[in-house]
Design a protein around this motif. Structure first.
Motif, short mmCIF file in Angstrom:
data_model
loop_
_atom_site.label_atom_id
_atom_site.label_comp_id
_atom_site.label_asym_id
_atom_site.label_seq_id
_atom_site.Cartn_x
_atom_site.Cartn_y
_atom_site.Cartn_z
N ARG A 49 23.87 52.52 58.83
CA ARG A 49 23.50 52.36 57.58
C ARG A 49 24.77 52.74 56.71
O ARG A 49 25.33 53.48 56.91
CB ARG A 49 22.42 53.54 57.20
CG ARG A 49 22.01 53.42 55.84
CD ARG A 49 21.05 54.48 55.66
NE ARG A 49 20.49 54.46 54.15
CZ ARG A 49 19.53 54.09 53.51
NH1 ARG A 49 18.79 53.31 54.27
NH2 ARG A 49 19.40 54.17 52.41
N ALA A 83 26.91 48.09 58.28
CA ALA A 83 26.01 48.69 58.89
C ALA A 83 26.12 48.15 60.50
O ALA A 83 25.95 49.21 61.36
CB ALA A 83 24.51 48.59 58.42
N TRP A 117 21.11 48.21 56.48
CA TRP A 117 20.65 49.05 57.77
C TRP A 117 20.53 48.06 58.76
O TRP A 117 20.18 47.06 58.46
CB TRP A 117 19.51 50.06 57.61
CG TRP A 117 18.02 49.47 57.27
CD1 TRP A 117 17.30 48.97 57.67
CD2 TRP A 117 17.85 49.16 55.77
NE1 TRP A 117 16.10 48.51 56.98
CE2 TRP A 117 16.58 48.49 55.58
CE3 TRP A 117 18.51 49.30 54.44
CZ2 TRP A 117 15.99 48.08 54.39
CZ3 TRP A 117 17.82 48.78 53.42
CH2 TRP A 117 16.62 48.16 53.48
N CYS A 128 19.54 43.11 60.63
CA CYS A 128 19.75 43.90 59.55
C CYS A 128 18.91 43.59 58.41
O CYS A 128 18.59 42.37 58.23
CB CYS A 128 21.38 44.10 59.31
SG CYS A 128 22.42 44.35 60.52
#
Length: 152
Positions: A49, A83, A117, A128
């Motif tokens: 993240r 991320a 994230w 993601c």
């Protein structure tokens, strides 16, 4: 279920210390020229993240005075990609293989914030998501597939 709960349920804990992860990602950011050109910076770096922010200027606006859609997509791509980078070894890379973005509201305000994230980290692909906010208004949401690039 919130994205934080989803993240903690799908991503194994990273073996490196938080300070080491931040230092590793910051080293990779030095070569992220387009991010520097638009004026963005990562403000939060944790396993799976990241968050990025930029202060809006006239160079970020389209003809009606809204944040340009390309800027919004860039911010989503940036945070989704980094991320994913947090979950691969240092000598590996990540590139975007697919990005789908939906725009909800015009970006009118002072600050763009993007949150990305990893939903599922695989050996070759990381799936993601990202949200892009302008001040306190959600302006876009994206889903991205990041391809893991192994060293030669």
């Amino acid at each position: 279920m919130s994205s934080n709960q989803q993240l903690s349920n799908t991503i194994p804990a990273a073996p490196e210390a938080a300070d080491d992860l931040v230092a590793r990602i910051r080293r990779k950011l030095v070569r992220q020229n387009f991010m520097h050109l638009v004026g963005a910076d990562l403000t939060v770096i944790t396993p799976g993240r990241v968050e990025a922010e930029l202060t809006m200027g006239t160079q970020h606006l389209q003809q009606r005075g809204f944040a340009h859609g390309g800027l919004t997509a860039t911010m989503a791509d940036l945070v989704a990609g980094f991320a994913a980078v947090t979950l691969v070894p240092d000598n590996f890379g990540v590139v975007t293989s697919d990005l789908k973005i939906s725009y909800f509201n015009p970006g009118v305000g002072q600050k763009i914030k993007a949150i990305g994230w990893v939903l599922k980290a695989g050996r070759r692909l990381h799936f993601c998501e990202a949200e892009v906010w302008c001040d306190d208004v959600l302006i876009a949401k994206a889903s991205a597939t990041m391809a893991v690039i192994e060293p030669n």
